[in-house]
Write an enzyme that holds these catalytic residues in place. Structure first.
Site, PDB file in Angstrom:
ATOM      1  CG  MET A   1      45.832  44.110  44.955  1.00 29.53           C
ATOM      2  SD  MET A   1      44.079  43.699  45.104  1.00 29.53           S
ATOM      3  CE  MET A   1      43.963  42.332  43.963  1.00 29.53           C
TER       4      MET A   1
ATOM      5  CE1 TYR B   1      46.426  37.841  37.036  1.00 33.11           C
ATOM      6  CE2 TYR B   1      44.138  37.258  36.744  1.00 33.11           C
ATOM      7  CZ  TYR B   1      45.296  37.806  36.259  1.00 33.11           C
ATOM      8  OH  TYR B   1      45.328  38.316  34.980  1.00 33.11           O
ATOM      9  CD  GLU B   2      42.977  40.057  41.691  1.00 32.08           C
ATOM     10  OE1 GLU B   2      42.697  40.260  42.880  1.00 32.08           O
ATOM     11  OE2 GLU B   2      44.065  40.376  41.192  1.00 32.08           O
ATOM     12  N   GLY B   3      41.057  35.327  43.453  1.00 35.03           N
ATOM     13  CA  GLY B   3      40.163  34.282  43.940  1.00 35.03           C
ATOM     14  C   GLY B   3      39.903  33.251  42.871  1.00 35.03           C
TER      15      GLY B   3
ATOM     16  CD  GLN C   1      35.755  34.958  42.144  1.00 38.70           C
ATOM     17  OE1 GLN C   1      34.818  35.739  42.239  1.00 38.70           O
ATOM     18  NE2 GLN C   1      36.960  35.214  42.628  1.00 38.70           N
TER      19      GLN C   1
END
Length: 608
Positions: A163, A440-442, A447
């Site tokens: 991604m 990563y991924e926020g 979160q």
């Protein structure tokens, strides 16, 4: 000596005995073939592969890392051969539709695979792990033609996926994105832009890489509403899916990182690359969340896996290492010193690791079973309802358990003392590898904002209320149980912390009426409190299950042994006595005046 043993008994306990996954599989179409025998066989084979092939590559892969030359990435020695075994054994398509070459088994069974693989060698697991997100996004948003083409190759494993969303000028604020897409006469688009921090963006494991890329179609509105999602293959496929011409996609560099060195983190350049719209125009961010939610659950596995791996190695070391005598007197008088496992502070660290891994695993498989329901949903209304339920759990699972994974890894180094700081023991690698998981991924802050802002307030407290109801139902179930007196030491405090959670939210809402920044100031502490509370819920649930199993006749073939169940109860007792009280500090911080954060002027953040 570095050790890893797949936690099969713990997984079996949570999935089969706490959550009754066998009954769950009978309620979903994908579960028809997932018999207990099938699940056991797959788990055992995955354990063998992970223990014998992947774990031995974990430390060597870290030491060697990936190399970059002339736009090509070479993975560490042994990775390519291990990946080919992965493909040959059909692991990639375990939980994907049979019509596209998969095995059609439930997503939750794939999570078992991902936990075992990720704990053994997180860097390796990221290559097929990123493909899972690409596959799920294609299933959810792709056309039938796209599924027949790209999805079949991704399921096979001969192609991998990524991604691509982050750019140097923007991370989580995707509205600032500069990558653009220009329509072509043949219905495709020309994608131009650079993406950074792209895991598995370039490597030598597979013959092709399918990039899922966010970009703004030329002329569309600014902000996130004007962003679309595209399929951009490294090599354009022919109609028969053989490889055609290169697609103006190149790797500009790889990052030199703190950890996960066996995983290539790339800067990817798209120079008029041919791309194909995935999903609807200008709804790329919504479509990308299919990928993001997969990745966030996967990232949570990193925190849980780090806690498990740190615990296993800490325990083995603590049993063998001898130092001093306990204050209560010699425990092993025949030896020159007692094993350090007998020292209370070492036990504190070991039990903390065990408690973190256990609670995280329970929440992980709870989420995985919810995701099974979403995959089995037959209409949009049902799918949205299940997605909302999963959406509430996801930021806690990702945010809290990655933070706890770091803590567990650090405690592992502490158990080893000075040896923990030395590379050969492997403990410092666990700490370095897991550190990225909160980023990563926020980040954890993102979160927390997602949980409090979107999943609680904007959701109008629906899922928040549903979680409160789950806790209340466990309380009622425990009171109705023959083990109610034994359970009081768990459910009594649990209800007290639940009430504190409710008061905490009320205080945030009241403060936000005067200043909306009160929400932003509270997000981290609300997330952490929620994590401690949910962990308490799962440990109470596991304790009740353990009490029930201890009381049953031992003719049950699934019985895991009295010692196993006693250890669950004792770990729950440790968690309630020595970890859950931390939550109080987070509720107290939320009540602090907002001015303690906002009063200082920017100029007063002095460097002189």
């Amino acid at each position: 000596m570095k050790v890893f043993k797949s936690p099969i008994k713990d997984i079996q306990f949570v999935t089969q005995q706490v959550f009754d996954i066998d009954a769950h599989y009978k309620t979903i179409p994908q579960g028809a073939e997932a018999t207990p025998e099938m699940v056991a066989a797959i788990s055992q084979e995955c354990a063998k592969f992970s223990e014998n092939v992947l774990f031995p590559l974990n430390q060597s892969g870290d030491a060697e890392g990936c190399s970059f030359k002339d736009g090509q990435v070479t993975t560490p020695a042994g990775f390519k051969e291990a990946y080919q075994q992965w493909v040959d054994n059909g692991w990639q398509g375990l939980s994907h539709p049979e019509e596209y070459g998969g095995q059609g088994l439930p997503l939750s069974l794939g999570v078992i695979k991902s936990e075992i693989v990720g704990t053994a060698n997180w860097s390796f697991g990221m290559y097929p792990g990123l493909s899972l997100g690409a596959m799920n996004t294609l299933i959810e948003h792709g056309t039938e033609e796209q599924k027949r083409g790209y999805l079949s190759k991704l399921v096979e494993g001969s192609w991998t996926g990524t991604m691509c969303l982050t750019e140097s000028n923007c991370g989580s604020d995707l509205g600032q994105m500069k990558s653009k897409a220009v329509p072509s006469d043949d219905g495709s688009y020309r994608i131009t832009g650079s993406k950074i921090f792209i895991s598995s963006g370039e490597h030598d494991l597979a013959e092709n890489i399918v990039h899922i890329v966010l970009a703004r179609i030329e002329g569309e509105t600014a902000g996130t509403k004007g962003i679309s999602l595209f399929i951009v293959p490294k090599i354009l496929p022919n109609d028969d899916l053989s490889l055609g011409e290169a697609n103006q996609v190149s790797c500009g560099s790889i990052e030199h990182k703190m950890g996960i060195n066996g995983s290539a983190t790339c800067t990817m350049n798209f120079d008029g690359s041919k791309g194909f719209l995935l999903g609807e125009k200008n709804k790329g961010v919504n479509a990308m969340f299919t990928f993001m939610n997969t990745a966030r659950i996967g990232t949570a596995i990193q925190g849980i896996g780090a806690a498990e791996l740190a615990f296993q190695n800490s325990l083995a070391y603590a049993k063998e290492r001898r130092s001093m005598r306990t204050l209560g007197g010699p425990v092993e008088p025949q030896q020159a010193a007692d094993s350090i496992i007998h020292h209370p502070d070492v036990r504190r660290m070991l039990l903390k690791q065990k408690a973190i891994a256990g609670a995280g695993r329970a929440m992980l498989y709870d989420a995985a079973m919810i995701a099974d329901k979403m995959m089995a949903a037959t209409d949009d209304k049902e799918r949205e309802a299940v997605d909302s339920e999963l959406g509430f759990i996801t930021p806690i699972l990702k945010g809290f358990f990655t933070e706890m994974g770091i803590e567990a890894a650090n405690e592992g180094m502490q158990v080893f003392g000075g040896h923990g700081y030395i590379k050969e023991w492997g403990m410092e690698q666990i700490s370095r590898d897991v550190r990225i998981a909160t980023l990563y991924e926020g980040t954890t802050g993102i979160q927390g904002l997602d949980l409090l802002g979107r999943k609680v307030i904007l959701d109008k407290f629906k899922q928040y209320g549903a979680v409160n109801k789950r806790i209340l139902n466990l309380y009622k179930r425990s009171l109705a149980s023959p083990h109610r007196w034994q359970m009081m030491k768990f459910i009594g405090p649990l209800m007290g912390y639940q009430l504190r959670w409710q008061r905490m939210l009320l205080s945030i809402l009241l403060a936000a009426r005067k200043d909306r920044d009160a929400v932003g100031a509270a997000t981290h502490d609300f997330l952490m409190f929620s994590g401690y509370l949910m962990s308490a819920y799962y440990w109470a649930l596991m304790a009740l299950t353990a009490f029930e199993k201890l009381a049953q006749k031992k003719s049950d073939s699934a019985d895991l042994g009295d010692d196993f169940y006693q250890s669950k109860i004792q770990t729950a007792e440790f968690y309630y006595a020595r970890m859950l009280p931390r939550a109080k500090s987070h509720s107290e911080i939320v009540r602090a005046k907002l001015s303690s954060l906002t009063a200082m002027a920017e100029k007063d953040f002095c460097l002189e």
